[in-house]
Design a protein around this motif. Structure first.
Motif, PDB file in Angstrom:
ATOM      1  N   VAL A   1       0.867  -1.176   0.000  1.00 18.86           N
ATOM      2  CA  VAL A   1       0.000   0.000   0.000  1.00 18.86           C
ATOM      3  C   VAL A   1       0.905   1.228   0.000  1.00 18.86           C
ATOM      4  O   VAL A   1       1.870   1.294   0.767  1.00 18.86           O
ATOM      5  CB  VAL A   1      -0.933   0.033   1.238  1.00 18.86           C
ATOM      6  N   GLN A   2       0.584   2.170  -0.858  1.00 19.86           N
ATOM      7  CA  GLN A   2       1.354   3.412  -0.928  1.00 19.86           C
ATOM      8  C   GLN A   2       1.353   4.085   0.447  1.00 19.86           C
ATOM      9  O   GLN A   2       0.317   4.151   1.124  1.00 19.86           O
ATOM     10  CB  GLN A   2       0.731   4.325  -1.982  1.00 19.86           C
ATOM     11  N   GLU A   3       2.507   4.569   0.859  1.00 17.53           N
ATOM     12  CA  GLU A   3       2.684   5.082   2.221  1.00 17.53           C
ATOM     13  C   GLU A   3       1.634   6.118   2.622  1.00 17.53           C
ATOM     14  O   GLU A   3       1.067   6.049   3.710  1.00 17.53           O
ATOM     15  CB  GLU A   3       4.086   5.679   2.373  1.00 17.53           C
ATOM     16  N   ASN A   4       1.332   7.078   1.773  1.00 18.35           N
ATOM     17  CA  ASN A   4       0.400   8.141   2.165  1.00 18.35           C
ATOM     18  C   ASN A   4      -1.073   7.715   2.100  1.00 18.35           C
ATOM     19  O   ASN A   4      -1.958   8.535   2.317  1.00 18.35           O
ATOM     20  CB  ASN A   4       0.638   9.420   1.355  1.00 18.35           C
ATOM     21  N   HIS A   5      -1.350   6.426   1.832  1.00 16.62           N
ATOM     22  CA  HIS A   5      -2.726   5.919   1.844  1.00 16.62           C
ATOM     23  C   HIS A   5      -2.930   4.821   2.895  1.00 16.62           C
ATOM     24  O   HIS A   5      -3.987   4.218   2.961  1.00 16.62           O
ATOM     25  CB  HIS A   5      -3.105   5.378   0.459  1.00 16.62           C
ATOM     26  N   ARG A   6      -1.951   4.564   3.727  1.00 10.96           N
ATOM     27  CA  ARG A   6      -2.035   3.454   4.689  1.00 10.96           C
ATOM     28  C   ARG A   6      -3.071   3.684   5.783  1.00 10.96           C
ATOM     29  O   ARG A   6      -3.609   2.730   6.324  1.00 10.96           O
ATOM     30  CB  ARG A   6      -0.662   3.167   5.294  1.00 10.96           C
ATOM     31  N   ALA A   7      -3.373   4.910   6.109  1.00 14.65           N
ATOM     32  CA  ALA A   7      -4.351   5.197   7.161  1.00 14.65           C
ATOM     33  C   ALA A   7      -5.775   4.831   6.739  1.00 14.65           C
ATOM     34  O   ALA A   7      -6.683   4.807   7.569  1.00 14.65           O
ATOM     35  CB  ALA A   7      -4.284   6.671   7.549  1.00 14.65           C
TER      36      ALA A   7
END
Length: 147
Positions: A80-86
């Motif tokens: 998962v792309q880092e800035n979409h993990r939340a």
């Protein structure tokens, strides 16, 4: 708007393939500081599951039928792309991958080679550890199975 796609290798567009390889490189090579051969000639025999947001691939896995990677069907390259993990996209992409294995390969028995620190994540999808920890590309891994 998030969309889930399931494609054979030959169905991927050039832009999708580039985006997938870039995402895998961003996380597995750069972020995890792990030099390894990501392009392994296994993409051609797998199905590619990905979540796209406005034509940008932000989560991805590849799945294999039994015998193509492990004895059982398998899921790999979970990313998962880092800035979409939340956004809990890891759980969404795993659910889509498990469903795709059941639909395309008619089985629910799945084996994965999981990074050890993600054990609890995979346990939430009914995977359990089989055997001892081992190093894969210098990173602690465990084999996990879902019956």
């Amino acid at each position: 708007m998030l969309e889930v796609f399931i494609k054979k290798f030959k169905e991927l567009t050039i832009d999708e393939l580039y985006s997938i390889l870039r995402l895998r490189s961003e996380v597995f090579v750069v972020e995890q500081d792990c030099v390894y051969q990501d392009i392994d000639n296994k993409d051609q025999k797998s199905l590619h599951i990905f979540i796209s947001n406005k034509n940008e691939i932000i989560a991805y896995t590849r799945i294999f039928k039994a015998g193509d990677y492990f004895e059982n069907s398998s899921i790999g390259r979970v990313v998962v792309q880092e800035n979409h993990r939340a956004l809990s996209l890891g759980h969404e992409i795993m659910k889509a991958s498990i469903d795709a294995i059941q639909t395309n390969y008619n089985t629910s028995k799945i084996t994965i080679s999981a990074q050890k620190y993600l054990k609890k994540f995979y346990e939430k999808h009914q995977f359990f550890q089989v055997g001892e920890e081992y190093l894969e590309d210098g990173i602690p891994h465990i084999r996990m199975v879902k019956e």
